[in-house]
Write an enzyme that holds these catalytic residues in place. Structure first.
Site, PDB file in Angstrom:
ATOM      1  N   GLY A   1      72.076   8.963  82.175  1.00  0.00           N
ATOM      2  CA  GLY A   1      72.177   8.203  80.942  1.00  0.00           C
ATOM      3  C   GLY A   1      73.420   8.419  80.110  1.00  0.00           C
ATOM      4  O   GLY A   1      73.505   7.900  78.992  1.00  0.00           O
TER       5      GLY A   1
ATOM      6  N   TYR B   1      64.096  -1.206  64.165  1.00  0.00           N
ATOM      7  CA  TYR B   1      63.908  -0.587  65.480  1.00  0.00           C
ATOM      8  C   TYR B   1      63.005  -1.421  66.383  1.00  0.00           C
ATOM      9  O   TYR B   1      63.118  -1.368  67.602  1.00  0.00           O
ATOM     10  CB  TYR B   1      63.356   0.830  65.302  1.00  0.00           C
ATOM     11  CG  TYR B   1      63.754   1.766  66.416  1.00  0.00           C
ATOM     12  CD1 TYR B   1      65.095   1.933  66.773  1.00  0.00           C
ATOM     13  CD2 TYR B   1      62.800   2.495  67.112  1.00  0.00           C
ATOM     14  CE1 TYR B   1      65.451   2.795  67.789  1.00  0.00           C
ATOM     15  CE2 TYR B   1      63.159   3.358  68.125  1.00  0.00           C
ATOM     16  CZ  TYR B   1      64.484   3.508  68.464  1.00  0.00           C
ATOM     17  OH  TYR B   1      64.841   4.358  69.483  1.00  0.00           O
TER      18      TYR B   1
ATOM     19  N   LEU C   1      76.377   4.277  71.622  1.00  0.00           N
ATOM     20  CA  LEU C   1      76.406   2.893  72.087  1.00  0.00           C
ATOM     21  C   LEU C   1      75.042   2.241  71.910  1.00  0.00           C
ATOM     22  O   LEU C   1      74.932   1.093  71.489  1.00  0.00           O
ATOM     23  CB  LEU C   1      76.826   2.857  73.561  1.00  0.00           C
ATOM     24  CG  LEU C   1      77.127   1.488  74.168  1.00  0.00           C
ATOM     25  CD1 LEU C   1      78.314   0.851  73.463  1.00  0.00           C
ATOM     26  CD2 LEU C   1      77.411   1.622  75.663  1.00  0.00           C
TER      27      LEU C   1
ATOM     28  N   LYS D   1      59.304   3.782  72.372  1.00  0.00           N
ATOM     29  CA  LYS D   1      59.381   5.223  72.136  1.00  0.00           C
ATOM     30  C   LYS D   1      57.996   5.826  71.927  1.00  0.00           C
ATOM     31  O   LYS D   1      57.758   6.987  72.305  1.00  0.00           O
ATOM     32  CB  LYS D   1      60.274   5.514  70.930  1.00  0.00           C
ATOM     33  CG  LYS D   1      61.740   5.198  71.147  1.00  0.00           C
ATOM     34  CD  LYS D   1      62.352   5.962  72.316  1.00  0.00           C
ATOM     35  CE  LYS D   1      63.856   5.737  72.398  1.00  0.00           C
ATOM     36  NZ  LYS D   1      64.464   6.369  73.592  1.00  0.00           N
TER      37      LYS D   1
ATOM     38  N   SER E   1      77.789   9.700  73.697  1.00  0.00           N
ATOM     39  CA  SER E   1      76.389   9.783  74.110  1.00  0.00           C
ATOM     40  C   SER E   1      75.795  11.147  73.779  1.00  0.00           C
ATOM     41  O   SER E   1      76.434  12.184  73.952  1.00  0.00           O
ATOM     42  CB  SER E   1      76.256   9.555  75.622  1.00  0.00           C
ATOM     43  OG  SER E   1      76.696   8.274  75.995  1.00  0.00           O
ATOM     44  N   ILE E   2      74.548  11.129  73.308  1.00  0.00           N
ATOM     45  CA  ILE E   2      73.836  12.386  73.072  1.00  0.00           C
ATOM     46  C   ILE E   2      73.727  13.165  74.379  1.00  0.00           C
ATOM     47  O   ILE E   2      73.833  14.397  74.398  1.00  0.00           O
ATOM     48  CB  ILE E   2      72.451  12.109  72.472  1.00  0.00           C
ATOM     49  CG1 ILE E   2      72.598  11.593  71.036  1.00  0.00           C
ATOM     50  CG2 ILE E   2      71.586  13.364  72.496  1.00  0.00           C
ATOM     51  CD1 ILE E   2      71.284  11.202  70.383  1.00  0.00           C
TER      52      ILE E   2
ATOM     53  N   LYS F   1      75.753   8.178  65.888  1.00  0.00           N
ATOM     54  CA  LYS F   1      76.476   6.995  66.338  1.00  0.00           C
ATOM     55  C   LYS F   1      76.642   7.038  67.850  1.00  0.00           C
ATOM     56  O   LYS F   1      77.372   7.863  68.393  1.00  0.00           O
ATOM     57  CB  LYS F   1      77.840   6.909  65.653  1.00  0.00           C
ATOM     58  CG  LYS F   1      77.758   6.538  64.182  1.00  0.00           C
ATOM     59  CD  LYS F   1      79.144   6.331  63.577  1.00  0.00           C
ATOM     60  CE  LYS F   1      79.045   5.914  62.120  1.00  0.00           C
ATOM     61  NZ  LYS F   1      80.372   5.693  61.510  1.00  0.00           N
TER      62      LYS F   1
ATOM     63  N   ALA G   1      66.506  -2.600  76.018  1.00  0.00           N
ATOM     64  CA  ALA G   1      65.718  -3.806  75.773  1.00  0.00           C
ATOM     65  C   ALA G   1      66.707  -4.949  75.584  1.00  0.00           C
ATOM     66  O   ALA G   1      67.810  -4.734  75.054  1.00  0.00           O
ATOM     67  CB  ALA G   1      64.835  -3.658  74.541  1.00  0.00           C
TER      68      ALA G   1
END
Length: 270
Positions: free
Chosen positions: A13, A156, A195, A163, A19-20, A193, A96
């Protein structure tokens, strides 16, 4: 010796350096981990991930389409061939269709719902299934979730419902894989912040809200999320499974706007 010396794992991912999943990966790499990375199919996504993974000497960089069972199976077979047994897997995948995120949940399409649930929720189940086959000595699996699955977060929408299902999946997978000494946990981070976050309608307002309402009076940093993800995937969390760890400066514990009320009275913007 670092926390991850001799540890090998897979991160699914990473999209770019914001990215986290990459923040967590950096913390594990600094502690001695060997990490393989997957990316979305396509040359553009491969270039993005290789830009990060090549300089750190990743031995495995491979595409993965989580909507195809055979592709997930292939990825873990490649991981076993490259690293042998795995010790950890980070699942940081959600999607999604944009029209189904932007609209109110009540207006989300049937096909959009199915796609979002398949990629954002079922992918954890099939990843965990194959990860378990690659963890004969036990291990740790972590996924990325968000408070919008526990409470309504404006903007959301459909992803909040996904989630909620992901959080439930964490608990059931923890039960299923517990006998194999495999732990499954979720990391619920405050606004960062990324993507993915850019698709959420009110994302820009959330950081200010967290600063105003959270007990610590600020929003989180990317480094804090990285540290917490590393903790969940390390042996330091060996007694923790089935949990959702909130890294949000305490925002999730608040039942009222707290000190933000006084700030509003004083004329401060929130």
């Amino acid at each position: 010796m670092g926390l991850f010396s001799g540890k090998k794992g897979l991160v699914l991912g990473v999209a770019n350096d914001f990215s986290i999943a990459w923040a967590i990966s950096q913390k594990m790499l600094a502690e001695g981990a060997e990490i393989g990375f997957t990316h979305l199919p396509g040359d553009k996504m491969e270039r993005r991930v290789r830009k990060l993974a090549d300089p750190i000497g990743a031995k495995l960089i491979t595409p993965c389409d989580v909507q195809k069972d055979e592709d997930v199976a292939r990825v873990f077979e490649e991981a076993r061939q490259t690293y042998g047994a795995l010790d950890f897997v980070l699942h940081s995948i959600a999607f999604a269709p944009i029209d189904d995120i932007k609209c109110n949940y009540v207006n989300a399409s049937r096909e959009g719902f199915k796609t979002a649930m398949e990629i954002s929720v079922y992918s954890l189940a099939i990843v965990a299934r194959h990860a378990a086959e690659s963890m004969p000595n036990g291990g740790s699996i972590a996924t990325m979730t968000y408070y919008g699955g526990e409470r309504v977060v404006s903007g959301y929408n459909l992803m909040g419902v996904c989630k909620a299902a992901l959080d439930a999946s964490v608990r059931y997978l923890a039960y299923d894989l517990g006998p194999k000494n495999i732990r499954v946990n979720g990391l619920s981070a405050g606004p960062v912040k990324t993507l993915a976050a850019s698709a959420v309608g009110d994302a820009d307002k959330l950081a200010g809200l967290y600063e105003a309402v959270s007990p610590l009076g600020r929003n989180i940093t990317r480094e804090e999320v990285g540290n917490s993800g590393m903790f969940l995937l390390s042996d330091l969390s060996s007694g923790i499974t089935g949990e959702i760890l909130h890294v949000d400066c305490g925002y999730n514990v608040m039942g009222s706007p707290g000190r933000a009320i006084e700030a509003a009275k004083a004329g401060a913007s929130i």
